[in-house]
Design a protein around this motif. Structure first.
Motif, PDB file in Angstrom:
ATOM      1  N   ALA A  31       0.824  -1.169  -0.073  1.00  0.00           N
ATOM      2  CA  ALA A  31       0.059   0.052  -0.030  1.00  0.00           C
ATOM      3  C   ALA A  31       0.936   1.255   0.052  1.00  0.00           C
ATOM      4  CB  ALA A  31      -0.910  -0.061   1.149  1.00  0.00           C
ATOM      5  N   PHE A  32       0.373   2.265  -0.784  1.00  0.00           N
ATOM      6  CA  PHE A  32       0.968   3.764  -0.720  1.00  0.00           C
ATOM      7  C   PHE A  32       0.056   4.558  -0.196  1.00  0.00           C
ATOM      8  CE2 PHE A  32       3.788   1.356  -3.566  1.00  0.00           C
ATOM      9  CZ  PHE A  32       4.999   2.106  -3.735  1.00  0.00           C
ATOM     10  N   LYS A  33       0.594   5.602   0.168  1.00  0.00           N
ATOM     11  CA  LYS A  33      -0.161   6.558   0.901  1.00  0.00           C
ATOM     12  C   LYS A  33      -0.063   7.783  -0.123  1.00  0.00           C
ATOM     13  CE  LYS A  33       1.410   6.412   5.101  1.00  0.00           C
ATOM     14  NZ  LYS A  33       1.480   6.711   6.654  1.00  0.00           N
ATOM     15  N   VAL A  34      -1.231   8.656  -0.219  1.00  0.00           N
ATOM     16  CA  VAL A  34      -0.820   9.946  -0.863  1.00  0.00           C
ATOM     17  C   VAL A  34      -0.953  11.192  -0.111  1.00  0.00           C
ATOM     18  CG1 VAL A  34      -1.978  11.444  -2.868  1.00  0.00           C
ATOM     19  CG2 VAL A  34      -1.803   8.959  -3.077  1.00  0.00           C
ATOM     20  N   ILE A  35      -0.282  11.956   0.106  1.00  0.00           N
ATOM     21  CA  ILE A  35      -0.255  13.298   0.797  1.00  0.00           C
ATOM     22  C   ILE A  35      -0.923  14.394  -0.048  1.00  0.00           C
ATOM     23  CG2 ILE A  35       1.109  14.911   2.072  1.00  0.00           C
ATOM     24  CD1 ILE A  35       3.342  12.915   2.391  1.00  0.00           C
ATOM     25  N   ARG A  36      -2.049  14.585   0.676  1.00  0.00           N
ATOM     26  CA  ARG A  36      -2.681  15.875  -0.137  1.00  0.00           C
ATOM     27  C   ARG A  36      -2.360  17.257   0.224  1.00  0.00           C
ATOM     28  NH1 ARG A  36      -6.462  12.739  -2.283  1.00  0.00           N
ATOM     29  NH2 ARG A  36      -7.453  14.335  -3.440  1.00  0.00           N
ATOM     30  N   ARG A  37      -2.673  18.233  -0.477  1.00  0.00           N
ATOM     31  CA  ARG A  37      -2.373  19.496  -0.255  1.00  0.00           C
ATOM     32  C   ARG A  37      -2.622  20.082   1.186  1.00  0.00           C
ATOM     33  NH1 ARG A  37      -4.290  19.421  -5.440  1.00  0.00           N
ATOM     34  NH2 ARG A  37      -2.664  19.668  -6.800  1.00  0.00           N
ATOM     35  N   ASN A  38      -3.592  19.494   1.851  1.00  0.00           N
ATOM     36  CA  ASN A  38      -3.792  20.116   2.974  1.00  0.00           C
ATOM     37  C   ASN A  38      -3.199  19.357   4.307  1.00  0.00           C
ATOM     38  OD1 ASN A  38      -5.314  17.757   3.188  1.00  0.00           O
ATOM     39  ND2 ASN A  38      -7.181  18.493   3.182  1.00  0.00           N
ATOM     40  N   GLY A  39      -2.086  18.394   3.875  1.00  0.00           N
ATOM     41  CA  GLY A  39      -1.625  17.584   4.795  1.00  0.00           C
ATOM     42  C   GLY A  39      -2.232  16.331   5.330  1.00  0.00           C
ATOM     43  N   SER A  40      -3.541  16.125   4.565  1.00  0.00           N
ATOM     44  CA  SER A  40      -4.213  14.728   5.003  1.00  0.00           C
ATOM     45  C   SER A  40      -3.581  13.804   4.071  1.00  0.00           C
ATOM     46  CB  SER A  40      -5.718  14.867   4.818  1.00  0.00           C
ATOM     47  OG  SER A  40      -6.209  15.175   3.553  1.00  0.00           O
ATOM     48  N   SER A  41      -3.851  12.636   4.257  1.00  0.00           N
ATOM     49  CA  SER A  41      -3.396  11.538   3.323  1.00  0.00           C
ATOM     50  C   SER A  41      -4.560  10.465   3.242  1.00  0.00           C
ATOM     51  CB  SER A  41      -2.173  10.805   4.149  1.00  0.00           C
ATOM     52  OG  SER A  41      -2.829  10.001   5.275  1.00  0.00           O
ATOM     53  N   SER A  42      -4.456   9.819   2.050  1.00  0.00           N
ATOM     54  CA  SER A  42      -5.376   8.979   1.551  1.00  0.00           C
ATOM     55  C   SER A  42      -4.695   7.556   0.754  1.00  0.00           C
ATOM     56  CB  SER A  42      -6.366   9.437   0.709  1.00  0.00           C
ATOM     57  OG  SER A  42      -6.092  10.093  -0.412  1.00  0.00           O
ATOM     58  N   PRO A  43      -5.178   6.367   0.880  1.00  0.00           N
ATOM     59  CA  PRO A  43      -4.639   5.299   0.071  1.00  0.00           C
ATOM     60  C   PRO A  43      -4.354   5.566  -1.356  1.00  0.00           C
ATOM     61  CG  PRO A  43      -6.335   4.739   1.300  1.00  0.00           C
ATOM     62  CD  PRO A  43      -6.534   6.152   1.553  1.00  0.00           C
ATOM     63  N   PHE A  44      -3.375   5.012  -1.817  1.00  0.00           N
ATOM     64  CA  PHE A  44      -3.132   5.320  -3.236  1.00  0.00           C
ATOM     65  C   PHE A  44      -3.983   4.506  -4.028  1.00  0.00           C
ATOM     66  CE2 PHE A  44      -0.352   4.282  -7.040  1.00  0.00           C
ATOM     67  CZ  PHE A  44      -0.686   5.255  -7.625  1.00  0.00           C
TER      68      PHE A  44
END
Length: 961
Positions: A31-44
């Motif tokens: 699993a990879f995580k995506v860092i979004r512009r607001n600092g939150s993360s979500s699964p790739f």
């Protein structure tokens, strides 16, 4: 363009009728995580990329794109390309940034030729960016609070004050390094809930992405890695969470050192004898400020493969590491503390560095400190398989191997015990190859071996084919190096365009031990016997045809290397005690071998760059360095852990060491001497003469203190013949030698002292490749010219952006270092030659390996060789190889009296990423990142042959250094 539903590559998700690729591009991928512009993360989720790309096509092509197989296939290909690029370049913490994903989508569209779609996608990104800026302008300016997950799993607010202090410390005193730039890049990769290690990773990677703009960011990156290492080590040693800044370590190192040593002994990693030193005295001698000498590549290399670790946790800090090595080498000294501190001063200052096995194992419970082992393989099954077993035992603890296979009978030779015919040497070489693969030194680096065969052996033509990618795999050795052991008589036959007779060693057994005129007499007698029908297995070939095939295979496969038997033996100080039958893995060691003796060499290298000033060579400093270095190398012999008795017997009887050098190119830059110049050749001569003089003098001093080596009597040393004198022996055997014999120092007095006092060591000098230790010291490898001025360097620690700091300083001084210059250097693969605005003097000074005529390298090597009692690892670089060029270069190497050559390197087919080096600066094991981009390695590209990689920094060669 209207894209009403966002995605990961746009901003978020939706599925279209044909949005999913037919095969999952990340099936079975962690699993990879995506860092979004607001600092939150979500699964790739790769499907989101498919969605974004599909919508981009729909926005441009309208309903015509719906259900289109062409569009479906294009979307699938682009998705797979993007995912492959992202997962190759993402760190092993599996972190991706939203902007990086979008950059890759844009790039894939362009590369796929979908220019209208790419343009629409770019416009959409700009539209979304404007909307975000407008939203941000209307919102309060306070940034959202970020939490950092501690080792106990608890979230705590990000310590902004410590982060600011850490970045300020990293940039302190470094010209061109901006705290703001590192911070801005760091914050792009922060997210709520990250771990402390991920926070460290973010700062380190942020600084590393800026190296191409300013080389000093490599030092900033090292300082940030040190912070991570300090937290890891201190917490482990003190058994509680601890961290410290660089300034705090001035006091903390003394407290940490005895605790670290106790932990290492408790874990069974360090010799308990180290605890019997006067530890307060030892700890007080540590120089915490020398942690600041590292560049990132050097510290990363130490972290990955040298520092002691327990359960994957590194708990050895750099100065503790150097002191552990120094203490291990001082174990048998009378005043152990004084000598350990003396040795530590040399290592921690980077004036001298021991070889990799010594750094790995000194002060540990298995101190196998020697670098190279040379064996000769007998012509019987028991002997052959004992030799293979010996290879495994020697390789287990980081030894590099050179095997002489010349005695093994050839294909078709009679086997008396079975009344059958031999299958020759090749099947046994295959066994040796597979053994090297199986014994990989605990994963620290690959097992490494080189097989040598004399040019008259009847299996020499099959030997030439061992590294080919075609043919019977049972007769191929893709993982083992190979080298020719060429007698002078063969080179003379090539020059005369005469015949050459191939023989099986069981029918010509004495040729193996003969050289010079004696070899010529015996060989010609065997030729006559063969023609008269007195020899069963033989074959006559045209010498020139065999030579051309040797060069062709060297070009096509990188092997076999070409080394010369007669210069090695005729100039050997130990000719009275045996015969040199091969060199080692890296072609710089030339020591006797026999059934009862496995030759051993103990290596270390002087950092030549640390011993020059703009005015020239600092002889006083060099003399001090060499004197201490020779004592360290001599100590290796007595402390060493020997895995086979033949190695111990040989090492204690002859006590050979190999003092070499590194940083030669850096020294030339400091002296403003282009490699392709008579002045550079003169410096090679002067510097090697000084090293030779001081090394021989230091060995004589050790002989006066500790006694001569046991086999001294009868040696060239005992007869007053020094390396500079042995040149005349070779010249006499050949009927002349075109080589400058000039000298500068008082050799008469030294010669008299050696004859009277003796030598502690049978051999004292050898120039090894220094593939790893030069990285540690932050200087150019060995005697190598600059590879490129901007490139990505690959080794077992990963891929690293390398910028020539000296060049950057000169370009800055002339107002030429800017974004355009960086772009030009990338475009021209690190070469200045085609950049018009660079002055000619800088083009000459910073000419790269493939821009200079290789003749200059050979001439400089010849000047060194006259001072060296062993050999040197000499790589030859040819930008546009041809048969004529290869022929003239290798003949010149022989004519100048060189003993060996190493790799032939031709220009690589791959190069620096043209768009940017940001994000391509590879595997970062210490901070859990993976390889991001392939290095621009030199690669051999023969006509009608598959490419063969010949690595500029070959990890398999690190058994030497």
């Amino acid at each position: 363009m209207s894209l009403s539903v966002q995605s990961t590559a746009g901003d978020h998700d939706a599925r279209l009728p044909f949005a999913g690729p037919s095969r999952d591009p990340v099936a079975a991928m962690p699993a990879f995580k995506v860092i979004r512009r607001n600092g939150s993360s979500s699964p790739f989720d790769p499907v989101k990329i498919t969605v974004a790309v599909t919508k981009a096509f729909l926005a441009v092509e309208g309903q015509a794109a719906t259900g289109s197989r062409r569009v479906h296939d294009a979307v699938e290909a682009i998705t797979e390309s993007v995912v492959a690029a992202l997962t190759r370049r993402a760190d092993s913490e599996r972190i991706l940034h939203i902007e990086d994903i979008q950059d890759q989508v844009e790039l894939a569209l362009m590369r796929g030729g979908h220019h209208k779609v790419a343009r629409a996608y770019v416009l959409y990104r700009e539209e979304r960016a404007r909307a975000r800026r407008a939203e941000e302008a209307e919102m309060p300016s306070a940034a959202p609070a970020l939490g950092v997950k501690g080792a106990d799993g608890q979230l705590r607010p990000l310590d902004e004050r410590r982060l600011a202090a850490l970045l300020a410390e990293a940039a302190s005193g470094l010209d061109g390094v901006s705290v703001d730039a590192i911070e801005a890049e760091t914050r792009r990769n922060l997210y709520d809930g990250m771990s402390a290690d991920e926070l460290s990773l973010a700062t380190i990677m942020a600084a590393r992405t800026l190296v191409e703009r300013e080389p000093n960011y490599a030092r900033a990156s090292a300082r940030l890695l040190l912070d991570k290492l300090r937290r890891e080590a201190l917490s482990h040693v003190f058994r509680e969470p601890r961290e410290a800044g660089g300034a705090e370590m001035s006091d903390l190192y003394a407290e940490y050192f005895p605790a670290y040593l106790g932990r290492a002994v408790e874990a069974g990693l360090a010799d308990p004898e180290l605890q019997r030193f006067d530890l307060p005295r030892i700890a007080a001698a540590l120089r915490p400020e020398r942690d600041g000498l590292f560049e990132f590549l050097g510290l990363q290399t130490l972290y990955d493969r040298y520092f002691l670790h327990e359960g994957g946790v590194r708990f050895e800090l750099p100065q503790a590491f150097f002191m552990r090595v120094a203490m291990g080498l001082a174990l048998r000294e009378i005043d152990r503390e004084a000598r350990a501190i003396e040795f530590y001063e040399l290592l921690s200052s980077f004036d001298f560095m021991c070889s990799t096995p010594t750094l790995f194992n000194s002060g540990t419970t298995r101190p196998q400190l020697s670098s190279c082992f040379l064996t000769t393989v007998p012509d019987d099954l028991d002997g052959i398989f004992k030799s293979v077993k010996d290879n495994a035992l020697l390789a287990k603890y980081s030894g590099g191997l050179g095997n002489d296979w010349t005695r093994v009978r050839g294909l078709g030779a009679h086997i008396k015990g079975t009344n059958g015919d031999s299958q020759g040497v090749v099947p046994f070489l295959k066994v040796a190859n597979d053994t090297a693969v199986a014994v990989n030194q605990g994963g620290k680096r690959k097992g490494a071996v080189c097989a040598y065969l004399e040019t008259w052996h009847v299996d020499i033509e099959a030997f030439l084919d061992l590294r080919k990618n075609t043919g019977d795999e049972r007769r191929r050795t893709h993982d083992m190096n190979t080298a020719h052991w060429v007698p002078d008589l063969f080179m003379q036959r090539v020059a005369e365009d005469g015949p050459w007779t191939l023989l099986s060693p069981d029918e010509a057994p004495d040729l193996h031990d003969l050289y010079g005129p004696a070899f010529k007499t015996a060989y010609e007698a065997y030729e006559a016997k063969a023609r008269a029908g007195g020899i069963k297995v033989w074959r006559e070939v045209r010498a020139l045809d065999l030579w051309r095939r040797m060069l062709t295979m060297l070009f096509e496969t990188g092997h076999p290397w070409i080394t010369f038997k007669d210069p090695c033996n005729l100039r050997s100080p130990q000719g009275h005690a045996g015969v040199i039958h091969s060199s080692n893995l890296c072609t710089e060691i030339t020591l006797n071998t026999s059934d009862s003796e496995v030759a051993v060499c103990n290596l270390g290298s002087v950092n030549l760059a640390a011993h020059v000033t703009p005015e020239g060579l600092d002889h006083d400093r060099l003399a001090r360095t060499v004197k201490t270095a020779m004592r360290m190398l001599d100590n290796v012999i007595d402390i060493n852990f020997y895995t086979i008795p033949e190695a111990r017997r040989s090492n204690l009887r002859h006590r050979p060491v190999g003092l070499g050098l590194m940083g030669h190119q850096d020294a030339l830059h400091r002296l403003r001497l282009p490699v392709a110049s008579e002045a550079a050749i003169a410096f090679a001569d002067e510097s090697m003469e000084a090293i030779s003089f001081h090394a021989i003098s230091a060995s004589a001093d050790l002989a006066a203190e500790r006694g001569r080596y046991p086999s001294f009597e009868g040696s060239l040393w005992s007869r007053g013949v020094l390396p500079i004198d042995s040149v005349e022996i070779l010249a006499e055997a050949r009927g002349g030698l075109d080589l400058d014999r000039s000298r500068r120092l008082d050799w008469e007095r030294l010669r008299e002292r050696v004859t009277r006092t003796g030598m502690r060591n049978s051999n004292v000098m050898a120039i090894a490749p220094t593939a790893t230790i030069s990285n540690i010291c932050g200087v150019a490898q060995s005697i190598e010219p600059a590879y490129q001025n901007l490139y990505v360097k690959s080794n077992m620690s990963g891929d690293f952006t390398v910028v020539n700091a000296a060049l950057v300083r000169d370009l800055k001084a002339r107002g030429l270092w800017d974004e355009v210059m960086i772009s030009d250097l990338k475009y021209f693969d690190g070469s200045l030659g085609q950049i018009d605005r660079v002055p000619d003097d800088l083009k000459a000074l910073y000419a790269t390996a493939f821009e200079i005529d290789t003749v200059w390298l050979i001439e400089a090597a010849a000047r060194r060789q006259k001072w060296i009692d062993q050999a040197q690892s000499l790589n030859l670089y040819i930008a546009t190889p041809s048969g004529k060029k290869l022929d003239s270069l290798y003949r010149l190497a022989w004519e100048r009296g060189l003993k060996t050559t190493y790799y032939l390197r031709s220009r690589g087919a791959s190069a620096v990423e043209k768009s940017t080096l940001k994000g391509t600066d590879g595997k970062l094991n210490a901070v859990s990142a993976t390889a991001l981009a392939a290095a621009p390695e030199p690669i051999l590209l023969p006509e009608r042959a598959a490419p063969q990689v010949c690595s500029i920094d070959d990890p398999t060669c690190e058994a030497c250094q």
